[in-house]
Enzyme design. Structure first.
Site, PDB file in Angstrom:
ATOM      1  N   GLU A  48      39.428  -5.591   4.400  1.00  0.00           N
ATOM      2  CA  GLU A  48      39.178  -6.549   3.341  1.00  0.00           C
ATOM      3  C   GLU A  48      40.486  -7.255   2.980  1.00  0.00           C
ATOM      4  O   GLU A  48      41.455  -6.619   2.584  1.00  0.00           O
ATOM      5  CB  GLU A  48      38.623  -5.761   2.147  1.00  0.00           C
ATOM      6  CG  GLU A  48      38.614  -6.496   0.852  1.00  0.00           C
ATOM      7  CD  GLU A  48      38.341  -5.534  -0.323  1.00  0.00           C
ATOM      8  OE1 GLU A  48      38.121  -4.332  -0.105  1.00  0.00           O
ATOM      9  OE2 GLU A  48      38.367  -6.027  -1.456  1.00  0.00           O
ATOM     10  N   ASP A  94      38.957  -1.608  -0.284  1.00  0.00           N
ATOM     11  CA  ASP A  94      39.525  -0.991  -1.483  1.00  0.00           C
ATOM     12  C   ASP A  94      38.568   0.043  -2.050  1.00  0.00           C
ATOM     13  O   ASP A  94      37.355  -0.092  -1.936  1.00  0.00           O
ATOM     14  CB  ASP A  94      39.761  -2.057  -2.566  1.00  0.00           C
ATOM     15  CG  ASP A  94      40.900  -2.996  -2.190  1.00  0.00           C
ATOM     16  OD1 ASP A  94      41.706  -2.614  -1.320  1.00  0.00           O
ATOM     17  OD2 ASP A  94      40.956  -4.097  -2.768  1.00  0.00           O
ATOM     18  N   ASP A 147      37.436   0.479  -4.886  1.00  0.00           N
ATOM     19  CA  ASP A 147      36.954   0.093  -6.221  1.00  0.00           C
ATOM     20  C   ASP A 147      35.578  -0.557  -6.089  1.00  0.00           C
ATOM     21  O   ASP A 147      35.009  -0.594  -4.993  1.00  0.00           O
ATOM     22  CB  ASP A 147      37.963  -0.848  -6.913  1.00  0.00           C
ATOM     23  CG  ASP A 147      38.158  -2.144  -6.112  1.00  0.00           C
ATOM     24  OD1 ASP A 147      37.438  -2.338  -5.103  1.00  0.00           O
ATOM     25  OD2 ASP A 147      39.028  -2.944  -6.485  1.00  0.00           O
ATOM     26  N   ASP A 191      34.558  -3.662  -6.252  1.00  0.00           N
ATOM     27  CA  ASP A 191      34.521  -4.803  -5.342  1.00  0.00           C
ATOM     28  C   ASP A 191      34.559  -4.347  -3.890  1.00  0.00           C
ATOM     29  O   ASP A 191      33.812  -4.838  -3.057  1.00  0.00           O
ATOM     30  CB  ASP A 191      35.732  -5.712  -5.590  1.00  0.00           C
ATOM     31  CG  ASP A 191      35.377  -6.836  -6.542  1.00  0.00           C
ATOM     32  OD1 ASP A 191      34.208  -6.882  -6.962  1.00  0.00           O
ATOM     33  OD2 ASP A 191      36.276  -7.638  -6.862  1.00  0.00           O
TER      34      ASP A 191
END
Ligand code: 0RA
Length: 645
Positions: free
Chosen positions: A434, A512, A514, A516
């Site tokens: 990403e 990541d 998280d 997102d």
């Protein structure tokens, strides 16, 4: 027969039985597929299937599965109870024959209509052979009988241990940890999913699952009870809960053709995905087969005939293909076949030729009736088919671009791909990363011999909501096709996937840790699931697991992947500072290598599809139009709770 003679017979028989059982223990994968997590769970399915058989024969309507505290499993049913009388030929109880003879399951009672039969139709004796301990308890004709076994060997002949006015069977087994290459630890969700599926496939049978290892907030064991009153119709509604239904009703039929019980339920929705799930004797036939091709043929034939007769196709300037009839279709096809022949790589493709015509006829009849009785729905379906045909023409152009740009046909690799230097696909990995910045770190941190990096910019297209041509036009998606060396379309089938030139056998999604990141991860997984499913089925797709925390105290540093580990490390260090990694970008190249990319150290999850129907439902829910279920799901942070990882 003298007592001595009896003993001799008994031991002669048990030696013979033992040979079969020894073979199971020597080559367990031949019987249960593998000795990993999957094989372990298949033991449970095998035992449950015996109770399902009893239910299908009409003698049982309640089945309970219990995961006991020690990870043994109990399966209980209220059927007739396994017969306990002495088996004439074998000289021991029928129960013992069933439990200790390979393939004895249905054979000793030719009249019982046995069509289910576990993954490979191997029977409960295989489970017994692979269990360190198994106990069968039979409630039958006023008495409670019991027999125990270890590694498939009876510890004593079946004996009466009490009286009862109930009937049924309880099998409790503890898998042998000397056989399995995984911890004997069952995944509740995996088992629960299968029980739900079985309840849809066996309308009217109550199937419960209880986890005695865990309690909820009120102190009760985790438990679910499944009972489907509408069967496949309910299954289809369940699968399409997050999709918008096009027609007023689920189209359903149940009947028998040429002695083959056929059940179908189908519904059109506003999506572009085709979701066909087929079952033979309750087993999901991932690779399809004759029942599925029969369904397709019946559907295409009937809809085409109706559409032509209705005059709706009059001004159409292009042809309509089989695929067009299945866009936005969710359907379950379930057949019962007395002697199924399973073919294909994973032995989940039905080979019996006679089934094709049976399903095709059944579908034609039911669908013709439905279309005649529901002209409004019929019109909606035909219009949907026309739209699909239009979109397909647009998509074929976009697809050609994907084809032309792939490596094999001379086009270059995507500019942003940092390729590895080795060329043997089985040794090579590609990280789909990403963002450009994390991509840069990964490029520095990797072992460039065998690790390639493809940075993906921001959110990739949600293929669940996009029409096909948009998918093939999308730049990030095109770069994935090119980098992977995967092409679409052959002479015979414009939608066929060609993975024979796959350039990396491990494809690792690295995002990541998280919200997102997990959303992007899901978007990429959705793409693979819908457009490169074979790679998922072959086990090529992985998700990287970067750490969440770095705990530091003086010179000591340790990474943690969850809160418990973090707390444990803090305790070990006697305090310290915690760095929370919000993204891959916060790690330097060395840290990223150490924690996430180094094969010696990293944790990665292999994505497999244990249950295609459920995976489909989850993807449609996560990625579809309806926001509330998606929000809840993502908030629960169980992005792939239902995909076995
Ligand atoms: C064959 C014959 C009969 C019962 C069963 C099999 C049977 C097997 C299992 C396995 C788990 N639960 C089961 N329940 C029943 C009964 C024949 C008779 O009673 O006449």
């Amino acid at each position: 027969m003298s007592e001595d003679k009896k003993k001799q017979n008994y031991s002669a028989d048990s030696i013979q039985a033992l040979e079969g059982m020894e073979h199971v223990r020597m080559r367990p994968s031949m019987y249960i597929g593998d000795v990993g997590v999957r094989g372990l769970h298949h033991l449970v399915y095998e035992v449950v299937d015996n109770s399902i058989d009893e239910a299908m024969a009409g003698y049982c309507d309640v089945i309970s599965v219990i995961i006991n505290e020690d990870n043994s499993i109990s399966v209980k049913d209220n059927g007739r109870g396994i017969p306990v009388g002495i088996h004439k030929k074998e000289g021991v109880s029928a129960l013992e024959v069933v439990m200790t003879k390979i393939g004895a399951g249905g054979k000793f009672d030719k009249d019982s209509y046995k069509v289910s039969g576990g993954l490979h139709g191997v029977g409960v004796s295989v489970v017994n052979a692979l269990s360190i301990h198994l106990k069968a308890t039979i409630y039958r004709e006023g008495k409670v009988w019991e027999q125990e076994y270890s590694q498939g060997k009876a510890l004593y002949p079946a004996k009466v241990v009490g009286e009862t006015n109930e009937n049924g069977t309880i099998v409790t087994f503890k898998a042998d940890d000397g056989i399995f290459q995984t911890e004997i630890d069952y995944n509740y969700d995996t088992l629960s999913m299968r029980m739900r599926e079985l309840s849809f496939l066996n309308q009217g049978v109550t199937i419960s699952i209880t986890d005695k290892r865990r309690k909820d907030d009120e102190g009760n064991f985790i438990e679910e009870v499944f009972l489907s009153t509408e069967g496949l119709t309910e299954f289809v509604k369940y699968l399409d809960a997050s999709r918008e239904q096009l027609t007023s009703e689920v189209i359903a039929m149940e009947g028998e053709k040429n002695g083959i019980p056929v059940e179908v339920a189908m519904v059109y929705n506003t999506s572009y995905a085709e979701n066909l799930h087929s079952y033979v004797n309750n087993i999901n036939t991932h690779e399809g087969g004759t029942h599925l091709s029969g369904f397709r043929r019946g559907l295409t034939h009937t809809l085409k005939k109706y559409a032509e007769g209705s005059g709706l196709l009059k001004n159409l300037k292009f042809d309509i293909a089989g695929d067009d009839f299945r866009e936005g279709l969710t359907a379950i096809i379930s057949v019962k076949v007395a002697e199924p022949q399973f073919e294909g790589q994973t032995k989940t493709k039905l080979g019996n030729r006679e089934v094709s015509a049976a399903v095709s006829q059944a579908v034609s009849e039911m669908l013709t009736d439905y279309l005649e009785e529901h002209p409004d729905d019929a019109k909606i379906i035909v219009q949907k088919v026309i739209l699909a045909a239009q979109a397909r023409h647009a998509a074929s152009k976009a697809r050609e671009m994907v084809q032309r740009k792939t490596v094999m046909s001379g086009g270059g690799l995507p500019g942003k791909l940092a390729d590895c230097s080795w060329t043997e696909p089985e040794k090579c990995e590609i990280f789909l990363v990403e963002g450009d910045s994390a991509g840069g770190t990964a490029k520095q941190g990797r072992d460039r011999n065998y690790q390639a990096i493809l940075p993906l910019r921001g959110k990739i297209l949600n293929v669940e909501k996009a029409m096909q041509h948009k998918v093939f036009e999308n730049e990030e998606i095109r770069s994935m096709y090119t980098a992977l060396g995967v092409t679409v379309g052959t002479e015979e089938d414009p939608r066929a996937l060609n993975i024979s030139k796959l350039r990396y056998h491990k494809i690792v999604i690295m995002c990541d840790a998280d919200v997102d990141g997990s959303h992007i991860e899901t978007l990429i997984l959705t793409f693979f699931f819908r457009y490169m499913r074979e790679l998922v089925e072959n086990g090529n797709i992985y998700v990287a697991a970067p750490p969440l925390y770095l705990v530091k105290k003086g010179k000591n540093r340790e990474y943690a992947w969850n809160d418990e580990d973090r707390d444990a490390i803090m305790k070990k260090f006697g305090g310290g500072t915690i760095q929370r990694y919000k993204g891959l970008g916060e790690m330097n190249a060395e840290q990223l290598w150490d924690t996430t990319m180094n094969p010696e150290e990293r944790t990665m999850y292999q994505i497999t599809i244990d249950n295609a129907a459920e995976a489909d439902r989850v993807f449609s829910m996560l990625m579809g139009d309806e926001v509330p279920p998606r929000r809840k799901f993502i908030e629960d942070n169980a992005t792939y709770a239902n995909i076995d990882i």
